[in-house]
Scaffold this motif. Structure first.
Motif, PDB file in Angstrom:
ATOM      1  N   GLY A 117       0.817  -1.210   0.000  1.00  0.00           N
ATOM      2  CA  GLY A 117       0.000   0.000   0.000  1.00  0.00           C
ATOM      3  C   GLY A 117       0.850   1.259   0.000  1.00  0.00           C
ATOM      4  N   LEU A 118       1.920   1.254   0.807  1.00  0.00           N
ATOM      5  CA  LEU A 118       2.796   2.426   0.869  1.00  0.00           C
ATOM      6  C   LEU A 118       3.522   2.635  -0.460  1.00  0.00           C
ATOM      7  CD1 LEU A 118       3.998   4.707   2.525  1.00  0.00           C
ATOM      8  CD2 LEU A 118       5.745   3.124   3.346  1.00  0.00           C
ATOM      9  N   LEU A 119       4.049   1.547  -1.037  1.00  0.00           N
ATOM     10  CA  LEU A 119       4.736   1.660  -2.323  1.00  0.00           C
ATOM     11  C   LEU A 119       3.782   2.119  -3.422  1.00  0.00           C
ATOM     12  CD1 LEU A 119       7.073  -1.476  -2.357  1.00  0.00           C
ATOM     13  CD2 LEU A 119       7.733   0.920  -2.155  1.00  0.00           C
ATOM     14  N   THR A 120       2.554   1.604  -3.408  1.00  0.00           N
ATOM     15  CA  THR A 120       1.568   2.031  -4.401  1.00  0.00           C
ATOM     16  C   THR A 120       1.284   3.518  -4.273  1.00  0.00           C
ATOM     17  OG1 THR A 120       0.529  -0.157  -4.429  1.00  0.00           O
ATOM     18  CG2 THR A 120      -0.780   1.688  -5.247  1.00  0.00           C
ATOM     19  N   GLY A 121       1.125   3.992  -3.030  1.00  0.00           N
ATOM     20  CA  GLY A 121       0.882   5.417  -2.820  1.00  0.00           C
ATOM     21  C   GLY A 121       2.048   6.274  -3.249  1.00  0.00           C
ATOM     22  N   LEU A 122       3.271   5.861  -2.915  1.00  0.00           N
ATOM     23  CA  LEU A 122       4.446   6.638  -3.300  1.00  0.00           C
ATOM     24  C   LEU A 122       4.629   6.672  -4.811  1.00  0.00           C
ATOM     25  CD1 LEU A 122       7.050   5.497  -0.613  1.00  0.00           C
ATOM     26  CD2 LEU A 122       5.909   7.707  -0.756  1.00  0.00           C
ATOM     27  N   LEU A 123       4.390   5.546  -5.469  1.00  0.00           N
ATOM     28  CA  LEU A 123       4.624   5.461  -6.907  1.00  0.00           C
ATOM     29  C   LEU A 123       3.577   6.197  -7.722  1.00  0.00           C
ATOM     30  CD1 LEU A 123       5.821   1.756  -7.138  1.00  0.00           C
ATOM     31  CD2 LEU A 123       7.176   3.800  -7.563  1.00  0.00           C
ATOM     32  N   VAL A 124       2.462   6.592  -7.095  1.00  0.00           N
ATOM     33  CA  VAL A 124       1.476   7.417  -7.803  1.00  0.00           C
ATOM     34  C   VAL A 124       2.106   8.745  -8.223  1.00  0.00           C
ATOM     35  CG1 VAL A 124      -0.724   8.652  -7.552  1.00  0.00           C
ATOM     36  CG2 VAL A 124      -0.485   6.338  -6.690  1.00  0.00           C
TER      37      VAL A 124
END
Length: 355
Positions: free
Chosen positions: A244-251
């Motif tokens: 979830g954190l990586l998905t948010g950062l990669l946005v």
């Protein structure tokens, strides 16, 4: 009339004396081109510090956008609103480190071996279906995949580990957001008086567009990160918090971030079985559909309309040259350059309209 010879006739023409007007004009033009080449070389040499300064400007735009939003509900002075936004940001980061930091870092340490195993399974499946590859080719593909995954997982490490660069960006951003008019006047002072009004109009449009762009990025980061974490945690997918954190950062990285986060999510999902892998694919598709059909169009209406290929090309170039920092700042840089060119075109067109 004196018979004394002039100084020029006595000593003769010096090596730097240019009497021909055409040659003098060409020499001036050559000097301008040489100066521009020297300036370009200096910019290349100082590219990383300049990128850090631009990162501070982008951070200032984030804080400025937050204080403007806060000003709609909290009628206090601008410096106090900036202080509130900074305190809320610091509190959020402290919460992440205190309550989720240990769990996320543990999951980050477990992810590379898991990705390696899943990549090897994919290669073995391809080999079993006729895509024969030599052992050296398989090893090279695995190394390339791990290199890409390593850069992604290091994004979080860069957030917490690159303390010096991050601290400089934050400090510069605070200085910029506290007294923006001071720095804008300083830059305008170095320009000719006739160009200062045009400069102020350009910076105003740049700031407004960049604030909207960053607001859209932050909204997408929160929505995709939280929804991905919640959906994966409900089903019991391993490393849900990290994914979830990586998905948010990669946005924050349009065009590139979503496929990378989706690949990581699907690889981790299939490590728990086919059903979990299919569920991760569904989660990825649903989250990206909401982002692509709701958030992105809403933001695009109020920001610069950028060609995806242009943004992707800039990301590839800046990513290769400057790593994760260049990759993250490529999009804002392209936006500012586009607005500067549009404003210059409008400025050049005005005399024609007046005629």
């Amino acid at each position: 009339m004196s018979d004394e010879p002039t100084t020029t006739s006595r000593g003769g023409a010096g090596p730097t004396d240019i009497r021909d007007d055409i040659v003098r004009q060409e020499a001036k033009r050559a000097a301008v081109w040489i100066g521009m080449a020297a300036l370009a070389a200096l910019v290349v040499y100082l590219a990383h510090p300049l990128l850090v300064i631009f990162g501070g400007f982008v951070f200032a735009m984030l804080i400025d956008g937050g204080q403007r939003l806060l000003g709609r509900v909290l009628p206090i002075g601008r410096p106090w609103r900036v202080a509130v936004v900074l305190l809320l940001t610091a509190a959020f980061l402290a919460w992440v480190v205190e309550f989720a930091g240990s769990q996320i870092m543990t999951q980050a340490a477990q992810m590379p071996p898991l990705i390696t195993a899943q990549a090897q399974r994919v290669l073995d499946w391809a080999s079993a279906h006729g895509l024969t590859m030599g052992r050296s080719d398989v090893g090279a593909l695995v190394q390339q995949l791990l290199g890409g995954v390593g850069q992604v997982t290091q994004a979080l490490g860069g957030l917490f580990g690159g303390v010096t660069t991050l601290l400089i960006i934050v400090i510069l951003g605070i200085y910029f957001v506290l007294e923006p008019d001071l720095y804008q006047r300083g830059l305008a002072w170095m320009l000719p008086a006739s160009s200062r009004e045009h400069f102020h109009g350009t910076t105003h449009r740049m700031g407004r567009t960049l604030r909207m762009l960053l607001a859209g990025r932050m909204l997408g980061m929160v929505v995709e990160g939280v929804c991905t974490w919640a959906a994966l945690a409900i089903y019991g997918v391993p490393m849900a918090a990290l994914l979830g954190l990586l998905t948010g950062l990669l946005v924050f990285l349009p065009n590139i971030g979503a496929p990378i986060s989706g690949l990581l999510m699907i690889l981790v999902g299939f490590s728990g079985g086919t059903a979990m892998g299919v569920y991760c694919i569904i989660v990825y598709v649903v989250v990206q559909t909401v982002d692509g059909n709701v958030i992105v169009p809403m933001v695009a209406k109020r920001t610069a309309d950028l060609a995806p290929a242009l943004v992707l090309g800039a990301q590839l170039i800046f990513g290769v040259l400057f790593g994760i920092l260049g990759l993250a700042l490529a999009d804002p840089l392209v936006v500012m350059l586009k607005i500067a060119l549009e404003r210059q075109a409008e400025h050049n067109k005005r005399p024609e309209d007046a005629d």
